[in-house]
Design an enzyme around this catalytic site. Structure first.
Site, PDB file in Angstrom:
ATOM      1  N   SER A  81       0.867  -1.186   0.000  1.00 40.85           N
ATOM      2  CA  SER A  81       0.000   0.000   0.000  1.00 40.85           C
ATOM      3  C   SER A  81       0.896   1.226   0.000  1.00 40.85           C
ATOM      4  O   SER A  81       2.099   1.119   0.300  1.00 40.85           O
ATOM      5  CB  SER A  81      -0.851  -0.030   1.280  1.00 40.85           C
ATOM      6  OG  SER A  81      -1.426   1.234   1.536  1.00 40.85           O
ATOM      7  N   TYR A 124      -2.729  -1.654  10.025  1.00 39.93           N
ATOM      8  CA  TYR A 124      -2.686  -1.785   8.560  1.00 39.93           C
ATOM      9  C   TYR A 124      -1.315  -1.336   8.047  1.00 39.93           C
ATOM     10  O   TYR A 124      -0.673  -2.032   7.248  1.00 39.93           O
ATOM     11  CB  TYR A 124      -3.798  -0.922   7.961  1.00 39.93           C
ATOM     12  CG  TYR A 124      -3.955  -1.041   6.466  1.00 39.93           C
ATOM     13  CD1 TYR A 124      -4.692  -2.079   5.906  1.00 39.93           C
ATOM     14  CD2 TYR A 124      -3.381  -0.098   5.609  1.00 39.93           C
ATOM     15  CE1 TYR A 124      -4.855  -2.177   4.527  1.00 39.93           C
ATOM     16  CE2 TYR A 124      -3.538  -0.192   4.235  1.00 39.93           C
ATOM     17  CZ  TYR A 124      -4.278  -1.236   3.698  1.00 39.93           C
ATOM     18  OH  TYR A 124      -4.436  -1.336   2.337  1.00 39.93           O
TER      19      TYR A 124
HETATM   20  P1  NDP Z   1     -11.558  -5.667  -1.254  1.00 41.51           P
HETATM   21  O1  NDP Z   1     -12.175  -5.498   0.087  1.00 41.51           O
HETATM   22  O2  NDP Z   1     -12.384  -5.534  -2.466  1.00 41.51           O
HETATM   23  O3  NDP Z   1     -10.765  -7.032  -1.346  1.00 41.51           O
HETATM   24  C1  NDP Z   1     -10.204  -7.685  -0.257  1.00 41.51           C
HETATM   25  C2  NDP Z   1     -10.136  -9.154  -0.605  1.00 41.51           C
HETATM   26  O4  NDP Z   1      -9.500  -9.874   0.441  1.00 41.51           O
HETATM   27  C3  NDP Z   1     -11.507  -9.746  -0.812  1.00 41.51           C
HETATM   28  O5  NDP Z   1     -11.457 -10.544  -1.978  1.00 41.51           O
HETATM   29  C4  NDP Z   1     -11.725 -10.590   0.425  1.00 41.51           C
HETATM   30  O6  NDP Z   1     -12.530 -11.716   0.108  1.00 41.51           O
HETATM   31  C5  NDP Z   1     -10.299 -11.004   0.772  1.00 41.51           C
HETATM   32  N1  NDP Z   1     -10.098 -11.314   2.192  1.00 41.51           N
HETATM   33  C6  NDP Z   1     -10.174 -10.459   3.241  1.00 41.51           C
HETATM   34  N2  NDP Z   1      -9.950 -11.118   4.387  1.00 41.51           N
HETATM   35  C7  NDP Z   1      -9.740 -12.424   4.061  1.00 41.51           C
HETATM   36  C8  NDP Z   1      -9.480 -13.594   4.805  1.00 41.51           C
HETATM   37  N3  NDP Z   1      -9.386 -13.586   6.147  1.00 41.51           N
HETATM   38  N4  NDP Z   1      -9.333 -14.761   4.148  1.00 41.51           N
HETATM   39  C9  NDP Z   1      -9.441 -14.800   2.788  1.00 41.51           C
HETATM   40  N5  NDP Z   1      -9.675 -13.719   2.025  1.00 41.51           N
HETATM   41  C10 NDP Z   1      -9.829 -12.547   2.657  1.00 41.51           C
HETATM   42  O7  NDP Z   1     -10.396  -4.571  -1.270  1.00 41.51           O
HETATM   43  P2  NDP Z   1      -9.226  -4.214  -2.284  1.00 41.51           P
HETATM   44  O8  NDP Z   1      -9.393  -4.914  -3.560  1.00 41.51           O
HETATM   45  O9  NDP Z   1      -9.131  -2.761  -2.260  1.00 41.51           O
HETATM   46  O10 NDP Z   1      -7.951  -4.788  -1.502  1.00 41.51           O
HETATM   47  C11 NDP Z   1      -7.066  -5.754  -2.030  1.00 41.51           C
HETATM   48  C12 NDP Z   1      -5.685  -5.528  -1.437  1.00 41.51           C
HETATM   49  O11 NDP Z   1      -5.205  -4.251  -1.859  1.00 41.51           O
HETATM   50  C13 NDP Z   1      -5.682  -5.497   0.093  1.00 41.51           C
HETATM   51  O12 NDP Z   1      -4.516  -6.126   0.564  1.00 41.51           O
HETATM   52  C14 NDP Z   1      -5.611  -4.012   0.400  1.00 41.51           C
HETATM   53  O13 NDP Z   1      -5.011  -3.748   1.632  1.00 41.51           O
HETATM   54  C15 NDP Z   1      -4.764  -3.521  -0.744  1.00 41.51           C
HETATM   55  N6  NDP Z   1      -4.860  -2.094  -0.987  1.00 41.51           N
HETATM   56  C16 NDP Z   1      -6.050  -1.506  -1.351  1.00 41.51           C
HETATM   57  C17 NDP Z   1      -6.108  -0.149  -1.569  1.00 41.51           C
HETATM   58  C18 NDP Z   1      -7.357   0.561  -1.980  1.00 41.51           C
HETATM   59  O14 NDP Z   1      -7.358   1.811  -2.043  1.00 41.51           O
HETATM   60  N7  NDP Z   1      -8.435  -0.142  -2.282  1.00 41.51           N
HETATM   61  C19 NDP Z   1      -4.922   0.712  -1.389  1.00 41.51           C
HETATM   62  C20 NDP Z   1      -3.743  -0.010  -1.005  1.00 41.51           C
HETATM   63  C21 NDP Z   1      -3.731  -1.355  -0.814  1.00 41.51           C
HETATM   64  P3  NDP Z   1     -13.692 -12.245   1.112  1.00 41.51           P
HETATM   65  O15 NDP Z   1     -14.455 -11.055   1.545  1.00 41.51           O
HETATM   66  O16 NDP Z   1     -14.465 -13.222   0.301  1.00 41.51           O
HETATM   67  O17 NDP Z   1     -12.962 -12.910   2.219  1.00 41.51           O
END
Ligand code: NDP
Length: 254
Positions: A144, A157
């Site tokens: 991030s 985070y």
């Molecule tokens: P989303 O919330 O859309 O995606 C998060 C994903 O992680 C989902 O597919 C969710 O699936 C999965 N997930 C969360 N917890 C678990 C768990 N315990 N076990 C298995 N799967 C899990 O957010 P983003 O697409 O934005 O985030 C994706 C990555 O990018 C993350 O690491 C986030 O920190 C990072 N990021 C995002 C930014 C942004 O601005 N959006 C900026 C910087 C980094 P499910 O709910 O089915 O478990």
């Protein structure tokens, strides 16, 4: 050799059922890889698999909670069992918790660290013997801008995302001799489920993101398709240990 051809490769994308993970999975599928989508929500997994099957040679969904060690290990084992190999691991699953540091419980701290950082290590650890035996592989972890910058509302985070960059460097040095390249992507502000509520609830956030980002907009999951293919494929054989911002210039503007 086409550096962007992933024919015959198999990729696991944690959190590949939505947002940035699904964006990367689309790119990998279009380039010819078979995809294992991992997430907690079976319905979201299923919808992602249905879409990915129309784009590439195949996909499956595996329901896991990656904050649990057993699930990290079984994910890799089940992915290899389903498709016979593992070439690319994308450590993307993550959660965010917005609150001041003094209000954290230790359970909340551990939940964020286990989901965002420890799961990435455990999945990489489980992937290593398969990649080594196959003569190489690719590991990409999603950090991030908070891997680099501080934020008063995101102590766990930011710690997890900073840790991912250092984990990436350590694994890259350890496994280079096994032809495993390990890199990180550092997204800026991206329009996904993770940020949607903040965008609505945090006063002025939307305008601040647009004005502070030199590209003048929020990122989208599509912005991650191509870099996933580059870092997941033969085009990145000499790139390892890197942490590449995909942030519209957010972190380079004073
Ligand atoms: P989303 O919330 O859309 O995606 C998060 C994903 O992680 C989902 O597919 C969710 O699936 C999965 N997930 C969360 N917890 C678990 C768990 N315990 N076990 C298995 N799967 C899990 O957010 P983003 O697409 O934005 O985030 C994706 C990555 O990018 C993350 O690491 C986030 O920190 C990072 N990021 C995002 C930014 C942004 O601005 N959006 C900026 C910087 C980094 P499910 O709910 O089915 O478990």
């Amino acid at each position: 050799m086409n550096p962007f051809d992933l024919s015959g490769r198999v990729a696991i994308v944690t959190g590949g059922n939505g947002g940035i993970g699904l964006g990367m999975a689309r790119g990998l599928a279009r380039a010819g890889a078979r995809i294992v989508v991992a997430g907690r929500n079976a319905a979201k997994n299923q919808a992602a698999v249905a879409e990915l099957e129309t784009l590439g040679p195949g996909a499956i969904g595996i329901e896991v909670d990656l904050s649990r060690e057993d699930d990290c290990r079984s994910l890799v084992a089940r992915g290899v069992e389903a498709f016979g190999r593992l070439d690319i691991l994308i450590n993307n699953a993550g959660i965010a918790l917005r609150k001041p540091p003094q209000d954290y419980t230790s359970a909340e701290w551990h939940r964020v660290l286990d989901t965002n950082l420890t799961s990435a290590f455990l999945c990489s650890h489980a992937a290593y013997p398969h990649m080594k035996a196959a003569g190489g592989g690719k590991i990409v972890s999603i950090g991030s801008i908070l891997s680099l910058m501080g934020a008063s509302f995101a102590v766990a985070y930011a710690a997890s995302k900073g840790g991912l960059v250092q984990m990436t460097r350590a694994l890259a040095t350890a496994w280079a001799a096994d032809n495993i390249q390990v890199n990180a992507i550092l997204p800026g502000w991206i329009d996904t489920d993770l940020t949607r509520s903040a965008r609505v609830e945090v006063d002025g956030l939307d305008a601040r993101v647009r004005s502070r980002t030199p590209c003048g907009r929020w990122g989208t999951p599509n912005d991650f398709e191509a870099i996933a293919v580059l870092l997941g494929g033969p085009g990145s054989q000499f790139i390892t240990g890197a942490a590449i911002p995909v942030d519209g210039g957010y972190t380079i503007q004073a």
